[in-house]
Design an enzyme around this catalytic site. Sequence first.
Site, short mmCIF file in Angstrom:
data_model
loop_
_atom_site.label_atom_id
_atom_site.label_comp_id
_atom_site.label_asym_id
_atom_site.label_seq_id
_atom_site.Cartn_x
_atom_site.Cartn_y
_atom_site.Cartn_z
N HIS A 355 0.80 -1.23 0.00
CA HIS A 355 0.00 0.00 0.00
C HIS A 355 0.82 1.28 0.00
O HIS A 355 0.25 2.36 0.17
CB HIS A 355 -0.94 0.04 1.20
CG HIS A 355 -2.04 -0.97 1.16
ND1 HIS A 355 -3.28 -0.72 0.62
CD2 HIS A 355 -2.08 -2.25 1.59
CE1 HIS A 355 -4.04 -1.79 0.74
NE2 HIS A 355 -3.32 -2.74 1.33
N LYS A 543 -8.08 14.20 4.19
CA LYS A 543 -7.23 13.01 4.19
C LYS A 543 -6.25 13.18 5.33
O LYS A 543 -6.20 14.25 5.95
CB LYS A 543 -6.46 12.89 2.86
CG LYS A 543 -5.78 14.22 2.45
CD LYS A 543 -5.11 14.15 1.09
CE LYS A 543 -6.05 14.22 -0.08
NZ LYS A 543 -6.22 12.99 -0.82
N ARG A 544 -5.44 12.14 5.65
CA ARG A 544 -4.43 12.32 6.67
C ARG A 544 -3.50 13.48 6.27
O ARG A 544 -3.31 13.77 5.09
CB ARG A 544 -3.61 11.03 6.87
CG ARG A 544 -4.33 9.99 7.69
CD ARG A 544 -4.63 10.45 9.11
NE ARG A 544 -3.43 10.43 9.92
CZ ARG A 544 -3.19 9.58 10.91
NH1 ARG A 544 -4.10 8.68 11.25
NH2 ARG A 544 -2.08 9.64 11.60
N LYS A 549 1.27 14.53 0.76
CA LYS A 549 -0.08 14.83 0.26
C LYS A 549 -0.22 16.33 -0.06
O LYS A 549 -1.16 16.76 -0.69
CB LYS A 549 -1.14 14.39 1.26
CG LYS A 549 -1.16 12.87 1.48
CD LYS A 549 -2.22 12.49 2.50
CE LYS A 549 -2.18 11.02 2.90
NZ LYS A 549 -2.84 10.12 1.91
N THR A 650 -8.34 6.90 -2.06
CA THR A 650 -9.70 6.39 -2.20
C THR A 650 -10.70 7.52 -1.95
O THR A 650 -11.82 7.47 -2.43
CB THR A 650 -9.98 5.22 -1.23
OG1 THR A 650 -9.46 5.57 0.06
CG2 THR A 650 -9.33 3.95 -1.71
N LYS A 654 -14.43 8.65 -3.64
CA LYS A 654 -15.64 9.00 -2.88
C LYS A 654 -16.15 10.38 -3.31
O LYS A 654 -17.35 10.61 -3.47
CB LYS A 654 -15.35 9.00 -1.37
CG LYS A 654 -15.00 7.63 -0.83
CD LYS A 654 -14.35 7.67 0.54
CE LYS A 654 -13.69 6.33 0.85
NZ LYS A 654 -12.74 6.38 1.98
C1 26V Z 1 2.32 5.67 5.16
C2 26V Z 1 3.52 6.27 5.33
C3 26V Z 1 3.91 7.29 4.36
C4 26V Z 1 5.11 8.06 4.70
C5 26V Z 1 6.12 7.37 5.54
C6 26V Z 1 5.64 6.50 6.61
C7 26V Z 1 4.32 5.89 6.40
C8 26V Z 1 3.89 4.91 7.26
C9 26V Z 1 2.68 4.32 7.07
C10 26V Z 1 1.90 4.70 6.04
C11 26V Z 1 0.60 4.09 5.85
C12 26V Z 1 0.78 2.77 5.18
C13 26V Z 1 -0.06 2.38 4.14
C14 26V Z 1 -1.30 3.13 3.77
O1 26V Z 1 -2.14 3.49 4.55
N1 26V Z 1 -1.41 3.31 2.49
C15 26V Z 1 -2.57 3.89 1.85
O2 26V Z 1 -3.37 2.81 1.42
C16 26V Z 1 -4.53 3.24 0.74
C17 26V Z 1 -5.33 2.01 0.42
O3 26V Z 1 -4.65 1.22 -0.50
C18 26V Z 1 -4.16 4.03 -0.49
O4 26V Z 1 -5.33 4.48 -1.12
C19 26V Z 1 -3.28 5.21 -0.12
O5 26V Z 1 -2.83 5.86 -1.28
C20 26V Z 1 -2.10 4.72 0.70
O6 26V Z 1 -1.34 5.81 1.18
#
Ligand code: 26V
Length: 802
Positions: A355, A543-544, A549, A650, A654
């Site tokens: 992801h 969003k977060r 972003k 996502t 929406k």
């Molecule tokens: C994200 C990040 C990003 C920067 C560095 C550290 C870090 C640590 C954890 C995360 C979250 C992990 C995965 C996540 O939530 N990904 C999201 O998954 C969604 C569903 O597939 C997708 O739509 C998003 O683009 C994606 O960021």
Amino acid sequence: MENHVSQKLKTSIEKIMEVNFGNNIKNGNKRQVYEAVLTATNEILAEKRYEYSKKVKEQEAKQVYYMSMEFLVGTSLKNNLWNLEAEDDIKAFLAEYGFDIEEFYEMEPDAGLGNGGLGRLASCYMDSMTTLSYPITGFSIRYEFGIFKQVIIDGWQNEFPDSWIDQAGYWLNPRADEEIEVHFFGNIKEHWTDKGLTTEHTDYVSVMAKPYDLFISGYDTEAVNTLRLWSAKSTSGFNMDLFSKGEYVKSTENEAIASSISKVLYPADDKIEGKSLRLKQQYFFVSASLQQITKEHYKKYGTFESFPDKAVIHINDTHPSLCVPELMRILMDDYGYVWDAAWDITANSLAYTNHTVMSEALEKWPIDLVKSHLPRIYSIIEEINRRFCQFIYTNHPELSASIDKMAIISEGMVKMANLCIAGSYSVNGVSKLHSDILKTDTFHNFNIVYPDKFTNVTNGITHRRWLCQANPLLSQLLTEKIGGGFKKSLSDIEKFNEFYYDEAVLSRLREIKKENKKRLADYIAQKNGIEVNCDSMFDVQVKRLHEYKRQLLNVLQIIDLYRKIKFQGFRPLPQTYIFAAKASAGYFMAKEIIRLICAVSDMVERDPDVRDFLKVVFIADYKVSLAEIIIPAADISEQISQAGKEASGTGNMKLMINGAVTLGTMDGANVEIYEAVGPENIFIFGLSTQEVNDLYHRGYRPEDFYNANQSIRDVLEFIKSGGIGGKNFDSLYHYLMYSDPYMNLADFASYCDAHRRVEEAYRDEARFTQMSLKNIANAGIFASDRSVTDYANHIWHVKPVQ
Ligand code: 26V
């Protein structure tokens, strides 16, 4: 005509009022009736679940086990009543006694068992799988505290605990009969026996996993699936010895240590933290789930040869990656399989979804931590690694130089993505662009070794929650014009294209948007004390909060606009910028960006020269139930991540299905939205992934963009000089000028230009409504029903159980 389910529900509500409260609805208070309605709805689902699971067992159907540290469930009452097609009847029934069902909806807290997109996706998939009658079980943790509550004080984010179970626990069905023990720490001993070398795990610490089942309803189906949430408790309760010696506090210590495992969801999405508790959480739910799955399988089939034909275990990001060694452990240590046979079963039963490509997010654990907490698991990972490296040396000597990058254990760390790729038969990304990046960049070497493993499944959303329930007016219009078939089969929504030139429909669309904007405006008035103009254009970024972003880019454009109105007599179309976002608690830069948004909001609000044209609102505590209010009210959907960084997104889907037009970069699923609506129904700007990479390699120099663009200079100097309410934002100024890995300034000019194109389009009311219609009508491919069908057919190989 009232349906059979509604009648049952009513009878059951009355009964529960009697049994639980010695009361009746007529005399009951709101809290009592609320509990009765939730409990009765849960009971109906329990009955349906019983019947459905009997069928699944009889048919010996292959099942999906969806392992995820996060399920962002949101609220359930409205969804369940809607799915049961009992909403109107129950609403009327309650109204007879003077209760407003909307108030009950508001009483239910969100089950916020996730951070953002990844967790919400898991919940959308549970909904779609169930609606399409596929058997699936979700596994996760019953966190006592979900994602924190966000409170903004003087622009600064503060976090408060979210205790949700008291008010929403009616959906959690405890199954004390299916508790399972999970082992941590200790030592391993190897013995030679007549079966060969066997391993014994000794001196371990036991933790009990107690399951709670949350029933997942679907629309127009007999199926009900379960989300099984494990809660941790000590095996021994309190220590009687210590207790009788008067050491009361110490006697409960074991219990406290055990229950800390399911205490709270890790709320960080900015970096991975190599914390002991997080590793314990991961192993805890993986081990409990796999022990249960294998036990049931063995009871039924007496062998694991058939396991890959009857079960597929899905690893949602690397958080449940310990599935690989844990399944090996169970097969070898508990059921006596030899390595090769166990590996064959394991590697044919696991599938993995990635992801994110952000390097900070690729999970790795220090060897010593894994070794001490999970000695047996570590020894298995070592052996997987040894065999994997051997395989590369033998079969791909050309990759020997890359072995450090590909190995499962290297540089003192256990690399979880590498473990997942080696141990799964399928690896997928979540949008076309993201899956391409995985193959050509992030996991390039693995793609050489296992070209057939890599595939794509573009994310999707459940339109039943995000369109039908969140936007009943639009759903009603669609039903009138194209029939109700779209609820079960979103590809039908394409028929709405026929109304592209229909003035009456276009005008209805505008009225509906206006109603939804009023509803949001009421919420904003109540929470923020800001009056927004419902005739202004609502531009939404929800969003977060993360640097990649680029909420910061959005604010820079707003400051530029502010300055042009204030100092250059520019008279734009009235516009309202709406933000909502949680920042990870320790993420300073993200919190600074929130502080800047709030300061700009105050500045604009206080300025009579500007406030009729421009409003900025930061709505606190973004969550599923708040998203359901904001999204239907949006005109513009901001999807402005640096190209190549957002795996899919996502929220973009929406917003699109609710008629918002995307303003975005060619990133994640935006690319597929562009393909679906065509260039004239989306606003694209900024560098492409390739251009971002090229600029990165040439060396991004913010000063080049600063020197070349007067507006950038004006905005940055304005910020630096205390222009934003006299507040100090030096940290952000320095970030933009001297570091900024996400190259905000490189996209600034193109972004501002896109905003002017947006304004021009919005001024032409008829034209803009047509763009909106095109977005709604072409959102069909973003149904999670389509996504899970892709998974079912191409990855999981499962069939519906009717
Ligand atoms: C994200 C990040 C990003 C920067 C560095 C550290 C870090 C640590 C954890 C995360 C979250 C992990 C995965 C996540 O939530 N990904 C999201 O998954 C969604 C569903 O597939 C997708 O739509 C998003 O683009 C994606 O960021």
